[in-house]
Design a protein around this motif. Structure first.
Motif, PDB file in Angstrom:
ATOM      1  N   THR A 304       1.223  18.754   7.124  1.00  0.00           N
ATOM      2  CA  THR A 304       1.056  17.335   7.445  1.00  0.00           C
ATOM      3  C   THR A 304       1.502  16.503   6.242  1.00  0.00           C
ATOM      4  O   THR A 304       1.449  16.966   5.097  1.00  0.00           O
ATOM      5  CB  THR A 304      -0.405  17.032   7.764  1.00  0.00           C
ATOM      6  OG1 THR A 304      -1.230  17.538   6.698  1.00  0.00           O
ATOM      7  CG2 THR A 304      -0.832  17.697   9.065  1.00  0.00           C
ATOM      8  N   PRO A 305       1.956  15.258   6.478  1.00  0.00           N
ATOM      9  CA  PRO A 305       2.353  14.393   5.346  1.00  0.00           C
ATOM     10  C   PRO A 305       1.163  14.101   4.444  1.00  0.00           C
ATOM     11  O   PRO A 305       0.014  14.094   4.880  1.00  0.00           O
ATOM     12  CB  PRO A 305       2.849  13.122   6.036  1.00  0.00           C
ATOM     13  CG  PRO A 305       3.159  13.528   7.443  1.00  0.00           C
ATOM     14  CD  PRO A 305       2.186  14.613   7.773  1.00  0.00           C
ATOM     15  N   ARG A 306       1.464  13.844   3.173  1.00  0.00           N
ATOM     16  CA  ARG A 306       0.404  13.451   2.245  1.00  0.00           C
ATOM     17  C   ARG A 306       0.005  12.003   2.487  1.00  0.00           C
ATOM     18  O   ARG A 306       0.807  11.198   2.948  1.00  0.00           O
ATOM     19  CB  ARG A 306       0.864  13.620   0.798  1.00  0.00           C
ATOM     20  CG  ARG A 306       1.105  15.071   0.416  1.00  0.00           C
ATOM     21  CD  ARG A 306       1.388  15.206  -1.066  1.00  0.00           C
ATOM     22  NE  ARG A 306       1.534  16.607  -1.442  1.00  0.00           N
ATOM     23  CZ  ARG A 306       0.526  17.409  -1.698  1.00  0.00           C
ATOM     24  NH1 ARG A 306      -0.705  16.948  -1.643  1.00  0.00           N
ATOM     25  NH2 ARG A 306       0.736  18.677  -2.027  1.00  0.00           N
ATOM     26  N   SER A 307      -1.245  11.693   2.159  1.00  0.00           N
ATOM     27  CA  SER A 307      -1.727  10.326   2.311  1.00  0.00           C
ATOM     28  C   SER A 307      -0.981   9.409   1.358  1.00  0.00           C
ATOM     29  O   SER A 307      -0.687   9.760   0.212  1.00  0.00           O
ATOM     30  CB  SER A 307      -3.230  10.275   2.016  1.00  0.00           C
ATOM     31  OG  SER A 307      -3.677   8.950   2.018  1.00  0.00           O
ATOM     32  N   GLU A 308      -0.645   8.201   1.831  1.00  0.00           N
ATOM     33  CA  GLU A 308       0.088   7.240   1.008  1.00  0.00           C
ATOM     34  C   GLU A 308      -0.838   6.242   0.327  1.00  0.00           C
ATOM     35  O   GLU A 308      -0.389   5.252  -0.239  1.00  0.00           O
ATOM     36  CB  GLU A 308       1.105   6.473   1.868  1.00  0.00           C
ATOM     37  CG  GLU A 308       2.193   7.381   2.424  1.00  0.00           C
ATOM     38  CD  GLU A 308       3.258   6.583   3.155  1.00  0.00           C
ATOM     39  OE1 GLU A 308       3.175   5.340   3.141  1.00  0.00           O
ATOM     40  OE2 GLU A 308       4.149   7.203   3.738  1.00  0.00           O
ATOM     41  N   ARG A 309      -2.141   6.490   0.377  1.00  0.00           N
ATOM     42  CA  ARG A 309      -3.059   5.568  -0.267  1.00  0.00           C
ATOM     43  C   ARG A 309      -2.858   5.599  -1.775  1.00  0.00           C
ATOM     44  O   ARG A 309      -2.635   6.643  -2.360  1.00  0.00           O
ATOM     45  CB  ARG A 309      -4.499   5.939   0.081  1.00  0.00           C
ATOM     46  CG  ARG A 309      -4.790   5.832   1.562  1.00  0.00           C
ATOM     47  CD  ARG A 309      -6.232   6.157   1.861  1.00  0.00           C
ATOM     48  NE  ARG A 309      -6.456   6.123   3.296  1.00  0.00           N
ATOM     49  CZ  ARG A 309      -7.627   6.321   3.860  1.00  0.00           C
ATOM     50  NH1 ARG A 309      -8.688   6.569   3.102  1.00  0.00           N
ATOM     51  NH2 ARG A 309      -7.776   6.268   5.176  1.00  0.00           N
TER      52      ARG A 309
END
Length: 370
Positions: A304-309
């Motif tokens: 899954t993509p990493r969080s962009e926070r």
């Protein structure tokens, strides 16, 4: 003693006995053999038997008494041997001590792509007879009367047999197992089956797992039906299982139905997942059988993509109305995440909309940092 003569004879020779039985065996020397009964001793499986169990029944005959015999240590029988004083072997006998076979139980069968039939069974509640026990799988068409015997044993375990060809569809078969050893014969109950009711297939092929855009908690899974399902006789239902890379615990998605794609939701961002799919074919003619699942496909991995926070960032201050909105959205997220588990299209659509909005909101907040 002439070369063709035996130096001694044991009686009874190679007896078969029930566990718990007692036995008196005799070793009788040939008249021309220059030994006497007092020159003899007995061994059982290489262990010398106590002299207290011996009795001289004449100048050339020595008996031994064995009480409450246990099951044979080996299926080829226990070795009872009569020796001369110097250890030489004069005669031997095999003792077969065990139980008659039990009625075989739990017969189950499956057909791989309608091309063959494999059956397995259990040897009874106790199982161990201590004797070599032969199992024979027999089968026949219900209304045609000719018994057939399976030839390829141990193909799916110790108690199994494989019938590779010459099977008819739309015809019920009677199948049973016969067990036999030196102490008797036991026959299983007859199982009735139709090949179409016990079909299994190869696992689904071409399993692909991919990201769903930038959605950090979802993966898309798609696959191809097994070739055998292209036959008009069958449809299929599918099942998915997945796990994270560092875990051995699989989570199962049961509500896939007969579609060949599925969206997994509620996953952890920036995480590698392994995914497998399997298939359960069922006849379009309305069989009420539960069906037989295929093996799982080989694991397919995707992340899954990493969080962009923004790490260490903080939310800009907002009014009470904005705080209430965030709280309501958080509650909505929890509800959608709960109801979007598996392959619920309506829930997924709402969930996608909300996640896109949330990610845009985080990006805006990141740009707004001083």
């Amino acid at each position: 003693v002439s070369p063709a003569a035996d130096p001694a004879v044991i009686s009874p020779q190679d007896p078969t006995l029930l566990i718990g039985s007692s036995l008196v065996a005799t070793c009788t020397l040939s008249p021309d053999f220059p030994l006497k009964a007092e020159d003899l001793y007995w061994t059982l499986n290489g262990r010398r038997l106590p002299a207290a169990s011996y009795s001289a029944l004449g100048p050339s005959t020595l008996s031994v008494a064995l009480a409450r015999l246990n099951g044979s240590r080996q299926q080829s029988g226990d070795n009872l041997v009569c020796h001369s004083r110097d250890g030489g072997i004069l005669a031997g006998s095999c003792l077969y001590v065990g139980l008659p076979p039990e009625k075989p139980v739990n017969i189950t069968c499956w057909s791989k792509n309608m091309k063959d039939l494999t059956c397995k069974w259990a040897p009874g509640t106790e199982g161990e007879t201590f004797l070599h026990t032969n199992y024979t799988l027999k089968y026949k068409r219900r209304w045609y009367g000719q018994d057939n015997t399976c030839q390829e044993y141990h193909t799916a375990g110790t108690y199994s047999c494989h019938i590779p060809k010459d099977l008819a569809l739309f015809t019920p078969y009677e199948i049973w197992v016969e067990a036999s050893n030196r102490l008797g014969v036991a026959v299983s109950d007859v199982v009735m089956l139709d090949i179409l009711d016990v079909v299994t297939t190869d696992p689904p092929s071409d399993v692909h797992v991919s990201r769903v855009g930038d959605l950090e908690d979802q993966l898309s899974v798609r696959w191809s039906s097994p070739p055998a399902l292209k036959d008009f006789l069958f449809q299929a239902k599918y099942q998915i299982q997945y796990r994270v890379e560092d875990s051995s615990e699989w989570k199962v998605v049961d509500d896939v139905g007969n579609q060949t794609s599925c969206r997994l939701a509620g996953l952890r961002p920036g995480t590698v997942y392994f995914v497998q799919v399997r298939c359960n074919p069922f006849s379009i003619y309305g069989s009420k059988k539960a069906g037989i699942w295929s093996d799982w496909s080989n694991p397919t991995a995707a992340s899954t993509p990493r969080s962009e926070r923004v790490a260490g960032g903080c939310d800009p201050k907002g009014g009470e109305q904005n705080t209430t909105l965030r709280r309501e959205l958080k509650q909505f997220f929890g509800w959608v995440k709960k109801h979007a588990y598996g392959c619920s299209n309506l829930g997924i659509k709402l969930y996608d909309q909300w996640r896109v909005w949330l990610q845009k909101s985080h990006k805006t907040r990141g740009l707004a940092q001083p």
